[in-house]
Design an enzyme around this catalytic site. Structure first.
Site, mmCIF file in Angstrom:
data_model
loop_
_atom_site.group_PDB
_atom_site.id
_atom_site.type_symbol
_atom_site.label_atom_id
_atom_site.label_comp_id
_atom_site.label_asym_id
_atom_site.label_seq_id
_atom_site.Cartn_x
_atom_site.Cartn_y
_atom_site.Cartn_z
ATOM 1 N N ASP A 7 0.798 -0.962 0.052
ATOM 2 C CA ASP A 7 -0.071 0.038 -0.150
ATOM 3 C C ASP A 7 0.881 1.280 -0.012
ATOM 4 O O ASP A 7 1.351 1.419 0.975
ATOM 5 C CB ASP A 7 -0.849 -0.007 1.201
ATOM 6 C CG ASP A 7 -1.754 1.299 1.094
ATOM 7 O OD1 ASP A 7 -2.358 1.338 0.356
ATOM 8 O OD2 ASP A 7 -2.171 1.643 2.140
ATOM 9 N N GLU A 68 -1.172 -1.127 -5.275
ATOM 10 C CA GLU A 68 -2.361 -0.193 -5.492
ATOM 11 C C GLU A 68 -2.272 0.674 -6.674
ATOM 12 O O GLU A 68 -1.148 1.181 -7.055
ATOM 13 C CB GLU A 68 -2.674 0.538 -4.361
ATOM 14 C CG GLU A 68 -3.969 1.282 -4.381
ATOM 15 C CD GLU A 68 -4.295 2.144 -3.208
ATOM 16 O OE1 GLU A 68 -4.490 1.484 -2.014
ATOM 17 O OE2 GLU A 68 -4.102 3.494 -3.202
ATOM 18 N N ASP A 141 -2.930 1.008 6.911
ATOM 19 C CA ASP A 141 -2.182 0.942 5.695
ATOM 20 C C ASP A 141 -1.581 -0.690 5.854
ATOM 21 O O ASP A 141 -1.287 -1.313 4.807
ATOM 22 C CB ASP A 141 -0.679 1.703 5.794
ATOM 23 C CG ASP A 141 -1.178 2.972 6.128
ATOM 24 O OD1 ASP A 141 -1.147 3.932 5.149
ATOM 25 O OD2 ASP A 141 -1.381 3.527 7.351
#
Lengths: 197, 197
Positions: A7, A68, A141
């Site tokens: 992330d 991501e 996260d």
């Protein structure tokens, strides 16, 4: 197969590692959040985060990376930092010959909660249940990195040998695709877990 | 002092190297454009460009790097790729202990043409004149990379020893700062060059 999820973020970068077997059952391996101080120059911040990601790639030797997909939407300032980190992750993966799967935040949320606009807390709760963790991964996260790895495990084609095994088992489970079967199974467990809790 | 300028891009990434002496006179060293095909996956594109930048950093061993500051303005799609490349460049520089100077496109244009909204061709022409090249650097990305290095050479503090020398010479040239003196000198030469042409 081992998947390392990232992330990406300049202040906090989540890294999560899971193992997935031929039946797409996921096993927790590792989670961490690499940080960099807002007071440092940009190059040093990218350096700190990049070194953390490379250390994890070398230590956990994943078969692929889930990252991501970055969009320029709301906060353009923070999106630039996120894009820069994602560039570093893509480059580090490519240098090691690893493929990278990109997933949008809503794909990831839908994969682990069934709902593309789920709240952060829902993602944390579902990641905890699916991976049978004692506590929800924190901060968000950390949970997001594991959720990315899970999303990649369920959405992407598995290796040829594994695909055969999964296809065979999917015949038994009523004509579902391997991803659907894995999803059903995770959902069933999560619901059972929620009832037990 | 040697400065390596990078005009970051996913399809074409310009790399320009100049040497600057204590009087801030610039000497051309190298220019190239590293490319990646639009047909490749993102990680491989970043890999191709990143390897090109790292090769240049190792071959030309600059004292510092000048990089375009990326803004999310017009084309958000291409800006993401540019931000990812800039992340790779910042990371590669930090791994080598090199400082990175970030300059906006208008700062760079103003530094080499005197006008922050100059056309690409004007930048190419001025880079050719300032560095006394036989032809304007092409494509525009090549000229931009050299312009970034020039901008950094003129705008940023020089090393302590050089600063003393430059300050002494600026006293002679009528109380100008070293950057102003260098700028005047480049301007004078460029105008002279244009008259000769």
């Amino acid at each position: 197969m081992r998947i390392l999820g990232v992330d990406p973020g300049l202040t906090r970068c989540g890294i999560g590692v899971i193992d997935v077997d031929a039946g797409r059952r996921a096993q927790f391996v590792h989670v961490e959040v690499v940080r960099s101080s807002r007071d440092l120059p940009l190059a040093e911040r990218l350096g700190a985060i990049g070194r953390g990601v490379e250390r994890a790639l070398d230590e956990f030797a994943p078969d692929r990376v889930a990252l991501e997909r970055v969009f320029a939407q709301h906060n353009l300032r923070s999106v630039m930092g996120t894009a820069q980190i994602s560039g570093v992750v893509l480059y580090a993966a490519d240098r090691r010959g690893l493929g990278v799967e990109l997933h949008t935040p809503s794909e990831v949320k839908a994969a682990v909660t069934g709902y593309g606009s789920a709240e952060k807390q829902q993602v944390q709760t579902m990641v905890q249940r699916i991976l049978r963790l004692a506590e929800p991964p924190k901060p968000a996260d950390a949970a997001d990195a594991l959720a990315l790895a899970l999303c990649s495990a369920w959405k992407s084609p598995v290796q040829a040998a594994e695909r055969g095994a999964a296809a065979a088992s999917s015949d038994v489970s009523g004509g579902l695709t391997p991803a659907q079967a894995a999803w059903r199974e995770a959902e069933r467990r999560a619901v059972a877990g929620a009832r037990r809790g």
